[in-house]
Design a protein around this motif. Structure first.
Motif, PDB file in Angstrom:
ATOM      1  N   MET A   1     -10.397   4.977 -14.167  1.00 54.79           N
ATOM      2  CA  MET A   1      -9.128   4.728 -14.855  1.00 54.79           C
ATOM      3  C   MET A   1      -9.323   4.243 -16.284  1.00 54.79           C
ATOM      4  O   MET A   1      -8.399   4.295 -17.092  1.00 54.79           O
ATOM      5  CB  MET A   1      -8.300   3.702 -14.088  1.00 54.79           C
TER       6      MET A   1
ATOM      7  N   SER B   1      -0.322  -2.009 -14.698  1.00 54.34           N
ATOM      8  CA  SER B   1      -1.189  -1.767 -13.542  1.00 54.34           C
ATOM      9  C   SER B   1      -1.802  -3.068 -13.043  1.00 54.34           C
ATOM     10  O   SER B   1      -1.857  -3.328 -11.834  1.00 54.34           O
ATOM     11  CB  SER B   1      -2.304  -0.779 -13.913  1.00 54.34           C
TER      12      SER B   1
ATOM     13  N   LYS C   1     -11.358   2.177 -10.297  1.00 53.50           N
ATOM     14  CA  LYS C   1     -11.057   1.540 -11.582  1.00 53.50           C
ATOM     15  C   LYS C   1     -11.939   2.066 -12.705  1.00 53.50           C
ATOM     16  O   LYS C   1     -11.492   2.245 -13.834  1.00 53.50           O
ATOM     17  CB  LYS C   1     -11.205   0.017 -11.474  1.00 53.50           C
TER      18      LYS C   1
ATOM     19  N   ARG D   1       2.961   7.090 -12.177  1.00 52.56           N
ATOM     20  CA  ARG D   1       2.052   6.495 -11.193  1.00 52.56           C
ATOM     21  C   ARG D   1       1.629   7.594 -10.234  1.00 52.56           C
ATOM     22  O   ARG D   1       2.420   8.055  -9.402  1.00 52.56           O
ATOM     23  CB  ARG D   1       2.764   5.378 -10.424  1.00 52.56           C
TER      24      ARG D   1
ATOM     25  N   THR E   1      -2.308   9.573  -5.783  1.00 51.62           N
ATOM     26  CA  THR E   1      -3.692   9.259  -5.415  1.00 51.62           C
ATOM     27  C   THR E   1      -4.295   8.270  -6.403  1.00 51.62           C
ATOM     28  O   THR E   1      -4.314   8.512  -7.604  1.00 51.62           O
ATOM     29  CB  THR E   1      -4.550  10.539  -5.389  1.00 51.62           C
ATOM     30  N   LYS E   2      -4.770   7.151  -5.875  1.00 51.52           N
ATOM     31  CA  LYS E   2      -5.424   6.148  -6.722  1.00 51.52           C
ATOM     32  C   LYS E   2      -6.841   6.589  -7.063  1.00 51.52           C
ATOM     33  O   LYS E   2      -7.526   7.216  -6.239  1.00 51.52           O
ATOM     34  CB  LYS E   2      -5.485   4.798  -5.999  1.00 51.52           C
TER      35      LYS E   2
ATOM     36  N   ASP F   1      -0.845  -1.655  -8.811  1.00 48.74           N
ATOM     37  CA  ASP F   1      -0.785  -0.201  -8.698  1.00 48.74           C
ATOM     38  C   ASP F   1      -1.280   0.423  -9.998  1.00 48.74           C
ATOM     39  O   ASP F   1      -1.425  -0.268 -11.003  1.00 48.74           O
ATOM     40  CB  ASP F   1       0.645   0.255  -8.391  1.00 48.74           C
ATOM     41  N   GLN F   2      -1.507   1.730  -9.979  1.00 48.23           N
ATOM     42  CA  GLN F   2      -2.076   2.400 -11.155  1.00 48.23           C
ATOM     43  C   GLN F   2      -1.005   3.164 -11.923  1.00 48.23           C
ATOM     44  O   GLN F   2      -0.520   4.196 -11.461  1.00 48.23           O
ATOM     45  CB  GLN F   2      -3.206   3.342 -10.754  1.00 48.23           C
TER      46      GLN F   2
ATOM     47  N   GLU G   1       0.818  -1.214   0.000  1.00 48.77           N
ATOM     48  CA  GLU G   1       0.000   0.000   0.000  1.00 48.77           C
ATOM     49  C   GLU G   1       0.853   1.266   0.000  1.00 48.77           C
ATOM     50  O   GLU G   1       0.403   2.323  -0.383  1.00 48.77           O
ATOM     51  CB  GLU G   1      -0.915  -0.006   1.233  1.00 48.77           C
TER      52      GLU G   1
END
Length: 377
Positions: free
Chosen positions: A335, A165, A332, A325, A328-329, A170-171, A22
């Motif tokens: 994205m 990803s 989905k 990357r 902040t995520k 991770d994004q 994380e």
């Protein structure tokens, strides 16, 4: 008692692993040396990972948030940029070929009736570049594992970011034009991150020192943020469509990155940044950009419709990409536009290829490496 102890140790290890995942690239304490970006609760730091299921690594460098003024005069607008990590170098052939080889692997998995793509899970699927019809063009300037991968379309680069990803959890995505310029400038005002243009040979492969060929990534000095080859070597894809002038609707405004992105509505021109080994110093400025042209860049493509994954003509031999990357995520569902958004005509080309069996669609997630091992054993 022994069983309880073993269970407790296993639980602690699981928690530790989850926590590490994380906080990848985040340190709770200030590093004694090297680049870092201070954030709430810690410090963004450089990191390197082994890409799951491959023999390659990915090195990422933190880029601080800030603002970037796009355009000049009354037409200018300001983009608020949140912190992100950016790949230290352009995506190399070593990295991109791991993605390319998934074409045959996904065909095998599909043939076995495993991990089939459905309407419900399609959000986790990617298309893989088809095998090269004429490899000599793509590899005209070499295919050394440490050279930047080139001639892929923006769509293919976006799919690569989606694959990365999926297997890492991770994004990753392409940068926007504003994010790319912000990172390339390295906190320095002016057209070059190193100041005086006379220093360009120390920081960039360009027409005056490249000897007419592409070189390996990471051989020149990095910019102040620790990023190599932001000037020269190869042009780099960003998310935006190419525009000659700033959008009138944004003039004088301060907007977020999401609001600033000029999402493509036509197959071309799309935007690349930063110049290449075959460009002069002027074209290697932070603000320099080059628009793609499918009709010209795919002139020798024998496919009908033309390939949505590859180009066949110069200057695509000078076009690659790198990933970012964001700190902040996003959910989905949000994205999807960063990974899969395509103008209508290009989406038709992709669907036509898939429907005709000339393409492949496969699921990407953290279970993919194990699935690959199964079909390869």
């Amino acid at each position: 008692m022994r069983i309880a102890s073993v269970c407790l140790i296993a639980l602690l290890l699981a928690v530790s692993t989850a926590t590490a995942a994380e906080t990848l690239g985040v340190s709770k304490t200030k590093p004694a040396e090297g680049p870092f970006v201070e954030i709430d609760g810690g410090f963004m730091v450089p990191y390197e990972i082994d890409v799951p299921g491959t023999q390659v690594k990915l090195s990422m460098v933190p880029v601080p948030g800030g603002t970037r003024v796009m355009g000049e005069g009354a037409a200018a607008y300001t983009v608020k940029i949140e912190p992100f990590w950016m790949s230290k170098t352009e995506t190399s052939w070593a990295q991109y070929k791991e993605f390319m080889q998934l074409y045959d692997i996904f065909k095998k998995i599909e043939g076995n009736g495993d991990r089939l793509v459905t309407d419900e899970n399609r959000v986790d699927a990617v298309t893989i570049p088809t095998p090269l019809y004429e490899p000599s063009f793509t590899f005209e300037n070499g295919e050394d594992p440490q050279q930047a991968a080139v001639t892929m379309t923006q769509y293919s680069a976006m799919q690569y970011s989606k694959w990365m990803s999926g297997v890492t959890g991770d994004q990753y995505r392409l940068p926007s034009e504003a994010e790319w310029e912000h990172a390339a400038a390295g906190g320095v005002k002016g057209p070059y991150s190193f100041g005086d243009v006379d220093k360009i040979g120390d920081y960039a492969w360009y027409v005056e020192n490249s000897e007419g060929a592409q070189n390996k990534v990471g051989e020149k000095k990095p910019n102040p943020y620790g990023l190599n080859d932001m000037h020269g070597n190869v042009w780099e894809w960003v998310l935006d469509a190419y525009t000659e002038t700033p959008p009138e609707a944004l003039a004088g405004k301060t907007v977020t990155v999401a609001e600033a992105i000029q999402w493509p509505t036509k197959p071309f021109p799309l935007c690349t940044k930063g110049g290449s080994w075959d460009d002069d110093a002027e074209n290697c400025k932070v603000t320099s950009k080059l628009g793609s042209h499918d009709d010209d860049w795919k002139a020798s493509d024998p496919n009908i419709p033309l390939s949505p994954w590859w180009f066949t003509e110069y200057p695509s031999t000078c076009v690659g990409f790198r990933l970012i990357r964001p700190l902040t995520k996003l959910p989905k569902a949000e994205m999807v536009k960063y990974w899969d958004s395509l103008p209508e005509f290009l989406q038709f080309d992709v669907n036509d290829r898939l429907g005709g069996g000339r393409g492949v669609l496969g699921l990407v997630d953290e279970k993919l490496p194990a699935a690959i091992k199964e079909v390869e054993d």
